[in-house]
Structures are given as structure tokens and as C-alpha cells.
Design a protein around this motif. Structure first.
Motif, PDB file in Angstrom:
ATOM      1  N   GLY A   1      26.837   0.917  -3.194  1.00 46.34           N
ATOM      2  CA  GLY A   1      25.422   0.626  -3.008  1.00 46.34           C
ATOM      3  C   GLY A   1      24.599   1.875  -3.239  1.00 46.34           C
ATOM      4  N   SER A   2      23.361   1.707  -3.701  1.00 40.95           N
ATOM      5  CA  SER A   2      22.509   2.886  -3.908  1.00 40.95           C
ATOM      6  C   SER A   2      21.084   2.610  -3.456  1.00 40.95           C
ATOM      7  N   ASP A   3      20.445   3.673  -2.990  1.00 40.41           N
ATOM      8  CA  ASP A   3      19.074   3.573  -2.508  1.00 40.41           C
ATOM      9  C   ASP A   3      18.414   4.943  -2.636  1.00 40.41           C
ATOM     10  N   GLU A   4      17.088   4.969  -2.528  1.00 42.11           N
ATOM     11  CA  GLU A   4      16.365   6.240  -2.611  1.00 42.11           C
ATOM     12  C   GLU A   4      15.372   6.355  -1.470  1.00 42.11           C
ATOM     13  N   VAL A   5      15.030   7.594  -1.148  1.00 45.37           N
ATOM     14  CA  VAL A   5      14.076   7.890  -0.076  1.00 45.37           C
ATOM     15  C   VAL A   5      13.158   9.007  -0.564  1.00 45.37           C
ATOM     16  N   GLY A   6      11.907   8.948  -0.149  1.00 45.19           N
ATOM     17  CA  GLY A   6      10.980  10.034  -0.445  1.00 45.19           C
ATOM     18  C   GLY A   6       9.988   9.750  -1.546  1.00 45.19           C
ATOM     19  N   ASN A   7      10.154   8.640  -2.261  1.00 42.40           N
ATOM     20  CA  ASN A   7       9.243   8.376  -3.384  1.00 42.40           C
ATOM     21  C   ASN A   7       7.822   8.082  -2.922  1.00 42.40           C
ATOM     22  N   GLY A   8       7.654   7.619  -1.670  1.00 42.14           N
ATOM     23  CA  GLY A   8       6.327   7.325  -1.154  1.00 42.14           C
ATOM     24  C   GLY A   8       5.766   8.404  -0.261  1.00 42.14           C
ATOM     25  N   SER A   9       6.527   9.478  -0.084  1.00 42.49           N
ATOM     26  CA  SER A   9       6.080  10.575   0.773  1.00 42.49           C
ATOM     27  C   SER A   9       5.481  11.694  -0.076  1.00 42.49           C
ATOM     28  N   TYR A  10       4.315  12.164   0.316  1.00 39.11           N
ATOM     29  CA  TYR A  10       3.656  13.244  -0.421  1.00 39.11           C
ATOM     30  C   TYR A  10       4.475  14.527  -0.356  1.00 39.11           C
ATOM     31  N   PHE A  11       4.925  14.842   0.835  1.00 41.84           N
ATOM     32  CA  PHE A  11       5.753  16.034   1.021  1.00 41.84           C
ATOM     33  C   PHE A  11       7.238  15.687   0.930  1.00 41.84           C
ATOM     34  N   LYS A  28       0.835  -1.203   0.000  1.00 42.40           N
ATOM     35  CA  LYS A  28       0.000   0.000   0.000  1.00 42.40           C
ATOM     36  C   LYS A  28       0.870   1.254   0.000  1.00 42.40           C
ATOM     37  N   LYS A  29       1.950   1.215   0.761  1.00 39.75           N
ATOM     38  CA  LYS A  29       2.872   2.357   0.792  1.00 39.75           C
ATOM     39  C   LYS A  29       3.563   2.520  -0.550  1.00 39.75           C
ATOM     40  N   TYR A  30       3.966   1.405  -1.154  1.00 39.69           N
ATOM     41  CA  TYR A  30       4.671   1.439  -2.432  1.00 39.69           C
ATOM     42  C   TYR A  30       3.792   2.054  -3.523  1.00 39.69           C
ATOM     43  N   TYR A  31       2.482   1.733  -3.493  1.00 37.46           N
ATOM     44  CA  TYR A  31       1.573   2.207  -4.537  1.00 37.46           C
ATOM     45  C   TYR A  31       0.826   3.486  -4.128  1.00 37.46           C
ATOM     46  N   THR A  32       1.366   4.205  -3.163  1.00 38.44           N
ATOM     47  CA  THR A  32       0.682   5.394  -2.643  1.00 38.44           C
ATOM     48  C   THR A  32       0.232   6.345  -3.741  1.00 38.44           C
ATOM     49  N   MET A  33       1.138   6.635  -4.673  1.00 39.10           N
ATOM     50  CA  MET A  33       0.818   7.614  -5.712  1.00 39.10           C
ATOM     51  C   MET A  33      -0.104   7.063  -6.803  1.00 39.10           C
ATOM     52  N   ASN A  34      -0.387   5.748  -6.723  1.00 47.72           N
ATOM     53  CA  ASN A  34      -1.229   5.105  -7.742  1.00 47.72           C
ATOM     54  C   ASN A  34      -2.600   4.689  -7.213  1.00 47.72           C
ATOM     55  N   MET A  36       7.588  12.022 -17.352  1.00 49.47           N
ATOM     56  CA  MET A  36       8.503  10.940 -16.959  1.00 49.47           C
ATOM     57  C   MET A  36       7.913  10.194 -15.772  1.00 49.47           C
ATOM     58  N   THR A  37       7.805   8.877 -15.869  1.00 51.72           N
ATOM     59  CA  THR A  37       7.301   8.093 -14.753  1.00 51.72           C
ATOM     60  C   THR A  37       8.273   8.157 -13.592  1.00 51.72           C
ATOM     61  N   GLN A  38       7.750   7.908 -12.396  1.00 53.94           N
ATOM     62  CA  GLN A  38       8.622   7.920 -11.232  1.00 53.94           C
ATOM     63  C   GLN A  38       9.687   6.832 -11.345  1.00 53.94           C
ATOM     64  N   GLY A  39       9.325   5.689 -11.954  1.00 56.92           N
ATOM     65  CA  GLY A  39      10.291   4.611 -12.130  1.00 56.92           C
ATOM     66  C   GLY A  39      11.469   5.037 -12.982  1.00 56.92           C
ATOM     67  N   LYS A  40      11.199   5.705 -14.093  1.00 57.42           N
ATOM     68  CA  LYS A  40      12.282   6.177 -14.953  1.00 57.42           C
ATOM     69  C   LYS A  40      13.095   7.255 -14.243  1.00 57.42           C
ATOM     70  N   MET A  41      12.405   8.137 -13.528  1.00 54.96           N
ATOM     71  CA  MET A  41      13.097   9.192 -12.801  1.00 54.96           C
ATOM     72  C   MET A  41      14.106   8.591 -11.816  1.00 54.96           C
TER      73      MET A  41
END
Length: 309
Positions: free
Chosen positions: A97-107, A17-23, A171-176
Motif C-alpha cells: 500500500g502507498s500513501d503521501e503526507v504533507g501535500n496540503g501543508s505549507y510547511f 478546501k484542504k485538498y485545493y489549498t495550494m490552488n 512539475m505539477t504536484q500531481g505528477k510529483m
């Protein structure tokens, strides 16, 4: 139309549910936890643990979660494309190693970090408290990250909401995310040259085949010795360190936004975010809200209803 069904744990349901927040769709079917549409795939999750994927790329989307399924995906095609097998001694390698943060946060921004960890630094990182950032409180994240950034070769890329909103329609979030990971990895490789890492590990957010498709238009594509793993933090300290720095940058950005807006800018995408967004809308409309939030999230419509705009 292709259909796939998974049975997952309650925790995985919440992760999904968190992963698909924007969808997320505005309506949920009876007995459902959420319904979402991502590109050509409809995802319906039920409280029973059943998750239904429907659409042209249902198999690929379901494969993202098949590793967490108690019964597996009904069709096994393409599941081998989910992760790239790691050598048995991979955790002892010197790795970026690489990772991202913030893709599931509205703000807040989307932050992507790549970090190089030499095997000779393992003991130091463990002493500093480097581990899965999800098991760390924000004060500890800030403390550990402030130490890491002083000596760890890394690249931090931050996409603030204003820029995110300008890019997102084309641009989709995935591509971004794929483009940002590729750029960050390239930056770190340049920083540590002539040292060549034993391997590179991305905390997986999409199928490897999709990732490579997303970066195929980039002038420099990092592909050599590249691996993908879900929950990458548990496979190598380099991903854990990158995640901590990315989280730190995300939190710092929220602090800056809070001071600028004169109102607490929260993390996440829950109902509290809707209320904050509504206050910003009343104050300055979408132009103001767009400085702090990712406008394509469903929260925007919810906030508009609250603000009666």
C-alpha cells in the motif's frame, strides 16, 4: 467550456478546501466557502454544499469527488475511471500500500511511503494499533510508526521544501506525487523479491488515467495488479501502515526544522502558518522561508503582506 455541479456534505467541503489549498484564489464569491483554480479547471464551493467545476477537464476533476456527493455529478462520463474495483476478498490479501503526507501543508516536506503487509502480519498490525492515521493523535502516530519501521518492508521518499521549490515550477504536484509513488512501489518490490504481492493499492489522489500519464516517462512503471481507491486506509492495512509511517516522517521533519529555525514550524496552511512565515521572511527573506515552506502556496503572498515586503 464544460460545467459540472456536485452537492456534498459540510465535511467534504472542508476536505475539498484542504485538498485545493495550494490552488486557492484570493477572493471568494458571496455565499462561497472557497474558490480555486487547478490547471484548466475553476472550482467554486458554496456554503450551501454546491460545488461548481468549470473548464476543459471539469468532468475529470468533479469525478474525484463524485463518490462523496449526495446527488452525484451532473454528467456521468468518466466517473467509472475514479476508482478501480477491488476484489471482494482484497482486504485479506498480502498487499503493498502507498500513501503521501504533507501535500496540503505549507510547511514541511512531501513524504511518500509504500509498505508491504503480508496477510500473516494482520493480527500483529492490529495489535500495534494500525488504523486510519486521521483517527490517531500525533503521539500515537510516532509510537506505532517507530514499531512498524523495525520490521515492515517499506520505502520512504521525502522531498524537503528546498528541493520541492526547485522542482515545482516545472512539475505539477500531481505528477510529483505520481512519480514518487511509482518509485516507492518499485523499491518495495525489489526489497521483498522474490515474493510477489497479491496486489498493490494506492490511496487515490488523482484519476488512474492521469496517474499513468504522469509516470509514462519513468524508466520503470509499476502497473501490474495495481488498484486505486480513495480512503485507501479503510480498504487495506497496508495503506494504513504506509500513511502512519509517512505522517511520522513528516512530523519528524517538522521537529528538525523547528530546532534549526528556532521557531515552531507548524503543520497545515492556516493563518498561524502565515504569521510564522512572515517572521521567517523578516529574518531572511524568501531564501530562508524556502528552506521550510512550499513557496507556491498562497500563504507566501499573505505572509509578505503581513511582513510588508
Amino acid at each position: 467550456m464544460s460545467n459540472e455541479v456536485l452537492t456534498v456534505s459540510p465535511q467534504t467541503l472542508q476536505d475539498m478546501k484542504k485538498y485545493y489549498t495550494m490552488n486557492l484564489k484570493p477572493k471568494t464569491p458571496p455565499g462561497g466557502l472557497f474558490a480555486a483554480k487547478k490547471s484548466t479547471v475553476n472550482i467554486t464551493a458554496y456554503l450551501s454544499g454546491k460545488v461548481l467545476f468549470q473548464g476543459a477537464t471539469a468532468q475529470q476533476e468533479a469525478a474525484l469527488w463524485s463518490g462523496k456527493s449526495s446527488q452525484g455529478v451532473t454528467s456521468k462520463k468518466n466517473t467509472k475511471d475514479l476508482n478501480t474495483p477491488l476484489p471482494k476478498d482484497f482486504k485479506h490479501w498480502s498487499v503493498i500500500g502507498s500513501d503521501e503526507v504533507g501535500n496540503g501543508s505549507y510547511f514541511g516536506p512531501l513524504t511518500v511511503v509504500a509498505a508491504y503487509v503480508d496477510k500473516n502480519h494482520f493480527a500483529l498490525l492490529k495489535e500495534l494499533g494500525v488504523r486510519d492515521s486521521k483517527d490517531m493523535k500525533d503521539p500515537e502516530i510516532r509510537k506505532v510508526a517507530s514499531d512498524l519501521i523495525t520490521f515492515l518492508p517499506h520505502s520512504l521518499l521525502t522531498v524537503l521544501p528546498s528541493k520541492y521549490n526547485a522542482i515545482q515550477p516545472t512539475m505539477t504536484q500531481g505528477k510529483m506525487k505520481a512519480v514518487l509513488h511509482n518509485q516507492a512501489l518499485g523499491h518495495v518490490l525489489n526489497k521483498i523479491y522474490p515474493i510477489v504481492p497479491d496486489g498493490i493499492l494506492i490511496d487515490q489522489f488523482e484519476l488512474p488515467s492521469t496517474y499513468f500519464k504522469h509516470i509514462q516517462d519513468q524508466p520503470k512503471q509499476i502497473k501490474e495488479n495495481l488498484y486505486f481507491q480513495t480512503k485507501g486506509e479503510s480498504h487495506h492495512l497496508a495503506v494504513a501502515a504506509a500513511s502512519i509511517i509517512a505522517r511520522y516522517a513528516f512530523l519528524t521533519s517538522l521537529d528538525t526544522m523547528t530546532k534549526e529555525a528556532g521557531i515552531t514550524i507548524p503543520s497545515g496552511a492556516g493563518s498561524h502558518a502565515d504569521l510564522i512565515a512572515a517572521r521567517l521572511l523578516k529574518r531572511g527573506g524568501l531564501p530562508l522561508l524556502g528552506k521550510y515552506a512550499k513557496l507556491h502556496f498562497a500563504n507566501t503572498q499573505k505572509a509578505q503582506k503581513i511582513a510588508r515586503l
